[in-house]
Design a protein around this motif. Sequence first.
Motif, PDB file in Angstrom:
ATOM      1  N   ARG A 114       6.889  13.621   1.198  1.00 23.80           N
ATOM      2  CA  ARG A 114       6.139  14.077   0.029  1.00 23.80           C
ATOM      3  C   ARG A 114       4.647  13.832   0.213  1.00 23.80           C
ATOM      4  O   ARG A 114       3.813  14.680  -0.103  1.00 23.80           O
ATOM      5  CB  ARG A 114       6.638  13.365  -1.229  1.00 23.80           C
ATOM      6  N   LEU A 115       4.324  12.668   0.709  1.00 17.33           N
ATOM      7  CA  LEU A 115       2.903  12.360   0.919  1.00 17.33           C
ATOM      8  C   LEU A 115       2.281  13.334   1.921  1.00 17.33           C
ATOM      9  O   LEU A 115       1.145  13.767   1.743  1.00 17.33           O
ATOM     10  CB  LEU A 115       2.744  10.916   1.398  1.00 17.33           C
TER      11      LEU A 115
ATOM     12  N   ALA B  27       0.832  -1.208   0.000  1.00 17.09           N
ATOM     13  CA  ALA B  27       0.000   0.000   0.000  1.00 17.09           C
ATOM     14  C   ALA B  27       0.862   1.252   0.000  1.00 17.09           C
ATOM     15  O   ALA B  27       0.585   2.216  -0.725  1.00 17.09           O
ATOM     16  CB  ALA B  27      -0.915  -0.009   1.214  1.00 17.09           C
ATOM     17  N   PHE B  28       1.927   1.209   0.795  1.00 16.39           N
ATOM     18  CA  PHE B  28       2.816   2.366   0.830  1.00 16.39           C
ATOM     19  C   PHE B  28       3.371   2.664  -0.551  1.00 16.39           C
ATOM     20  O   PHE B  28       3.356   3.810  -1.016  1.00 16.39           O
ATOM     21  CB  PHE B  28       3.969   2.122   1.802  1.00 16.39           C
ATOM     22  N   GLU B  29       3.825   1.619  -1.223  1.00 22.93           N
ATOM     23  CA  GLU B  29       4.380   1.816  -2.561  1.00 22.93           C
ATOM     24  C   GLU B  29       3.348   2.416  -3.509  1.00 22.93           C
ATOM     25  O   GLU B  29       3.651   3.320  -4.277  1.00 22.93           O
ATOM     26  CB  GLU B  29       4.878   0.481  -3.127  1.00 22.93           C
ATOM     27  N   GLU B  30       2.151   1.895  -3.413  1.00 24.42           N
ATOM     28  CA  GLU B  30       1.105   2.391  -4.310  1.00 24.42           C
ATOM     29  C   GLU B  30       0.787   3.851  -4.022  1.00 24.42           C
ATOM     30  O   GLU B  30       0.689   4.671  -4.921  1.00 24.42           O
ATOM     31  CB  GLU B  30      -0.154   1.524  -4.163  1.00 24.42           C
ATOM     32  N   PHE B  31       0.615   4.177  -2.765  1.00 29.11           N
ATOM     33  CA  PHE B  31       0.328   5.563  -2.411  1.00 29.11           C
ATOM     34  C   PHE B  31       1.507   6.458  -2.783  1.00 29.11           C
ATOM     35  O   PHE B  31       1.327   7.582  -3.270  1.00 29.11           O
ATOM     36  CB  PHE B  31       0.027   5.685  -0.915  1.00 29.11           C
ATOM     37  N   ALA B  32       2.706   5.952  -2.561  1.00 30.10           N
ATOM     38  CA  ALA B  32       3.888   6.740  -2.908  1.00 30.10           C
ATOM     39  C   ALA B  32       3.945   7.002  -4.402  1.00 30.10           C
ATOM     40  O   ALA B  32       4.282   8.096  -4.846  1.00 30.10           O
ATOM     41  CB  ALA B  32       5.152   6.011  -2.466  1.00 30.10           C
ATOM     42  N   ALA B  33       3.562   5.988  -5.167  1.00 28.34           N
ATOM     43  CA  ALA B  33       3.687   6.112  -6.613  1.00 28.34           C
ATOM     44  C   ALA B  33       2.619   6.995  -7.224  1.00 28.34           C
ATOM     45  O   ALA B  33       2.858   7.670  -8.222  1.00 28.34           O
ATOM     46  CB  ALA B  33       3.651   4.728  -7.257  1.00 28.34           C
ATOM     47  N   HIS B  34       1.424   6.991  -6.644  1.00 30.75           N
ATOM     48  CA  HIS B  34       0.316   7.695  -7.304  1.00 30.75           C
ATOM     49  C   HIS B  34      -0.403   8.698  -6.422  1.00 30.75           C
ATOM     50  O   HIS B  34      -1.352   9.315  -6.870  1.00 30.75           O
ATOM     51  CB  HIS B  34      -0.695   6.679  -7.841  1.00 30.75           C
ATOM     52  N   GLY B  35       0.016   8.840  -5.193  1.00 36.43           N
ATOM     53  CA  GLY B  35      -0.719   9.736  -4.309  1.00 36.43           C
ATOM     54  C   GLY B  35      -1.993   9.085  -3.833  1.00 36.43           C
ATOM     55  O   GLY B  35      -2.356   7.986  -4.279  1.00 36.43           O
ATOM     56  N   TYR B  36      -2.664   9.759  -2.916  1.00 37.48           N
ATOM     57  CA  TYR B  36      -3.857   9.142  -2.344  1.00 37.48           C
ATOM     58  C   TYR B  36      -4.946   8.931  -3.395  1.00 37.48           C
ATOM     59  O   TYR B  36      -5.435   7.822  -3.586  1.00 37.48           O
ATOM     60  CB  TYR B  36      -4.397  10.007  -1.205  1.00 37.48           C
TER      61      TYR B  36
ATOM     62  N   ILE C  46       4.382  20.789  -7.195  1.00 33.43           N
ATOM     63  CA  ILE C  46       5.577  20.252  -7.845  1.00 33.43           C
ATOM     64  C   ILE C  46       6.132  19.081  -7.045  1.00 33.43           C
ATOM     65  O   ILE C  46       6.512  18.055  -7.611  1.00 33.43           O
ATOM     66  CB  ILE C  46       6.637  21.352  -8.020  1.00 33.43           C
ATOM     67  N   VAL C  47       6.133  19.231  -5.731  1.00 32.48           N
ATOM     68  CA  VAL C  47       6.584  18.114  -4.902  1.00 32.48           C
ATOM     69  C   VAL C  47       5.684  16.898  -5.115  1.00 32.48           C
ATOM     70  O   VAL C  47       6.150  15.767  -5.291  1.00 32.48           O
ATOM     71  CB  VAL C  47       6.583  18.514  -3.408  1.00 32.48           C
ATOM     72  N   ALA C  48       4.388  17.164  -5.124  1.00 31.19           N
ATOM     73  CA  ALA C  48       3.427  16.053  -5.180  1.00 31.19           C
ATOM     74  C   ALA C  48       3.379  15.397  -6.553  1.00 31.19           C
ATOM     75  O   ALA C  48       3.278  14.174  -6.655  1.00 31.19           O
ATOM     76  CB  ALA C  48       2.041  16.552  -4.787  1.00 31.19           C
ATOM     77  N   GLU C  49       3.421  16.209  -7.611  1.00 34.34           N
ATOM     78  CA  GLU C  49       3.200  15.668  -8.957  1.00 34.34           C
ATOM     79  C   GLU C  49       4.471  15.617  -9.797  1.00 34.34           C
ATOM     80  O   GLU C  49       4.412  15.309 -10.986  1.00 34.34           O
ATOM     81  CB  GLU C  49       2.142  16.505  -9.692  1.00 34.34           C
ATOM     82  N   GLY C  50       5.566  15.930  -9.180  1.00 36.17           N
ATOM     83  CA  GLY C  50       6.820  15.971  -9.931  1.00 36.17           C
ATOM     84  C   GLY C  50       7.150  14.658 -10.625  1.00 36.17           C
ATOM     85  O   GLY C  50       7.727  14.642 -11.713  1.00 36.17           O
TER      86      GLY C  50
END
Lengths: 221, 221, 221, 221
Positions: free
Chosen positions: A96-97, A5-14, B98-102
């Motif tokens: 970042r999240l 889940a962390f990876e997914e949220f990290a990769a695409h945001g909430y 930018i941080v979020a969508e970079g």
Amino acid sequence: MLDAAFEEFAAHGYAGAKMTAVAQRAGVAKGLVYHYYPSKEALFRAVMQACLEPVFAEAEREATDEDVPATVMLERLLDLAYAEREGQERQCILFRLIVAEGQRFPELSAWYEEAVFRRAVAIARAVLRHGARRGEFDAALAEQEGMAEVLLAPAIMNEVWRMMLGEGRAPSRAGMHAAQAALLARALAPGGMDARGGGRDAGGKEGNAACPATRRATSAP
Amino acid sequence: MLDAAFEEFAAHGYAGAKMTAVAQRAGVAKGLVYHYYPSKEALFRAVMQACLEPVFAEAEREATDEDVPATVMLERLLDLAYAEREGQERQCILFRLIVAEGQRFPELSAWYEEAVFRRAVAIARAVLRHGARRGEFDAALAEQEGMAEVLLAPAIMNEVWRMMLGEGRAPSRAGMHAAQAALLARALAPGGMDARGGGRDAGGKEGNAACPATRRATSAP
Amino acid sequence: MLDAAFEEFAAHGYAGAKMTAVAQRAGVAKGLVYHYYPSKEALFRAVMQACLEPVFAEAEREATDEDVPATVMLERLLDLAYAEREGQERQCILFRLIVAEGQRFPELSAWYEEAVFRRAVAIARAVLRHGARRGEFDAALAEQEGMAEVLLAPAIMNEVWRMMLGEGRAPSRAGMHAAQAALLARALAPGGMDARGGGRDAGGKEGNAACPATRRATSAP
Amino acid sequence: MLDAAFEEFAAHGYAGAKMTAVAQRAGVAKGLVYHYYPSKEALFRAVMQACLEPVFAEAEREATDEDVPATVMLERLLDLAYAEREGQERQCILFRLIVAEGQRFPELSAWYEEAVFRRAVAIARAVLRHGARRGEFDAALAEQEGMAEVLLAPAIMNEVWRMMLGEGRAPSRAGMHAAQAALLARALAPGGMDARGGGRDAGGKEGNAACPATRRATSAP
DNA sequence: CATGAATGAGTCTTCATTCAT
DNA sequence: GATGAATGAAGACTCATTCAT
């Protein structure tokens, strides 16, 4: 599963994360995710919770060891702050999240303040006060309001830039580390000019000694 | 319409933003948004483009005015960096986006590097070099690699913390401003001890003078 | 503009055609299309109307020229049917549109029946009757119900196949033309009663026996 | 669900079909359709695939039964071709879809050629060759290039007309069936040289004269 | 006549969530 | 516990149509 889940949220945001993708990353069925976490939001909170828990823990006692000279404590603090730590990438992603989703999840900001910001400032402040009391640092300057934050900011910002610009284009850790070490050595050295010369030398030493950073876990951002 | 889109993206991030909401904010029909921008992504790029264009422009000449003493230039630079500027909130939001969508929009990171990071570092470096040449700053320290970044980081980090923690819980601008000014004054003052006393006084002055910050536009983050 | 619309409808069918694309093909603004045709449906009808008008016109007198031998008339008819005519591609496309959209636009089917099917059958029937009256064709066979349709089908089907399979993979016009010409020549030639009687009886039997068709799966189209 | 989709595509064509309608026809939710088929296009291909699979299969052995007289085989072939078969309507709709969407889905045309056209021609050709070898048919005529296609065309065209004009206005199956049977019986019967010779010559002439076709407009389809 | 900005109902598609097995 | 078929609300995007200029 929290890792997935962390990876997914990290990769695409909430908003961009998909429950299906979380399940796939974890190698389980979608339904099982819901078996453990009632909703996407709950999962997100749990992920954040799990990520935020193990940070810090140590690093706090560093600043309370009264026997060590303040210049050494400061040196160690900078080493820690600029160190290339294991799990640092995860922490950057976490940062970042929190930046990205802080509005929607106020608890994230609250947690960041309590678990990261306050502690980090407290540590820095303790080191500065320690130096002031031992006469190693100019007391007025070292205990000035805002000095702890000024002390911490460059190392954190270094990580932020690294995250934003990529490893290649960001300013080097070593460069900023050395520069800040030299700056602090000259600035904090107490009073008179004779001390100056020594202070300066010490500064030079610290600057050089700073680079082979000790690898221990702290929380840069 | 770009304003409306900016607000929507700022409020919900890229994935969370809704085209319908953008249209509503702009007071037009959904279709019209698509009449001008073929897709959500295109709209996002256009919004970023429009936000990023007008930044900077000035502030660059600040550092090139050779007649001004370096200490004054440094003072002005800190004033600018810590100033509570109009449009600053937008810039913070931009920074957050930018941080979020970079990751998803590499051009954002690229732009940040070129239009913000490099310029800011260049300005800081110019001020430091100026001081070194005029003998106002310790040359070795002022021109050390990484010093410009160390100089800029606290003010930026101050904004980042403000954004993450909220106005109330973030460290005060004035506090960090003064602390950094004092720090720099002591650290950068060149060599000899006599200069010391004066330097310190000057530092104190600068620290105090720093707070009534001039309100001119720059880009902190 | 009708040309542009025809191309668009031909390329994408009724539902798939876009008014904007029609306007672009015609090199005018979208609004102008609506200036002339109140709706997409109206435009489609107008296009069909315009395409269907100029067909036929001639070709009907061919069959009414009493002085020409029927064998020559038949030959000419086949020549016409199998000829690679200018504007034939448009007619094939038209045929395809009618097949595709005939359900939604019953007038298309109606028009096809009146303007194409009936006339073509009438012409073929006239030629056959002409031959029967002049004694060039076996009267019973030539005037048998359904013979005109049987006469026309191969040439039309040749075009249909060409449309479906492409120029390269479809049966050659010349081949089918020659085969059908030879077939008709032998079948329609009058007389030869010994062989005739048997053949005819057999034919009659077959014809009758044909109706109670065995119900097994084949591929009609 | 494929059935429902077939009906929807049949009723409105590819572009006009709605996924919602497909789901409703199938009595399921919209999302379930996407659970099985990732897109409208994929669904369409699947529908076509499913429709095209079970066709043919038999009917091929018909033509390979060496013990049956060729006249009987031909009779059976016509019976099959003109028969009102179960599932015929689906095949006609399929034919229409292939005609209509063949441009956008080239695989449809390819399939039609392989699975329908070639097989049908092969069967017809086998029957004709069988008759030629047994002496039941005039060998030169029966094995002439294009004869198989001429043989098949009327029955197929009969279905096409039925589809275009509706049951009521299309030429009757029985009529065309009988006419074609009679025609073939007379034409293919071997020998009968007196009448034959003339007829055949005429046929040959016509066949040769056919190629330099006069270029005038008619309406093939 | 001619334009193209503006509209909004309608479509395809996605995805969080439920639930029978 | 574990699965994945099933649901349907919601969102991106399209396009026929209108209308002020």
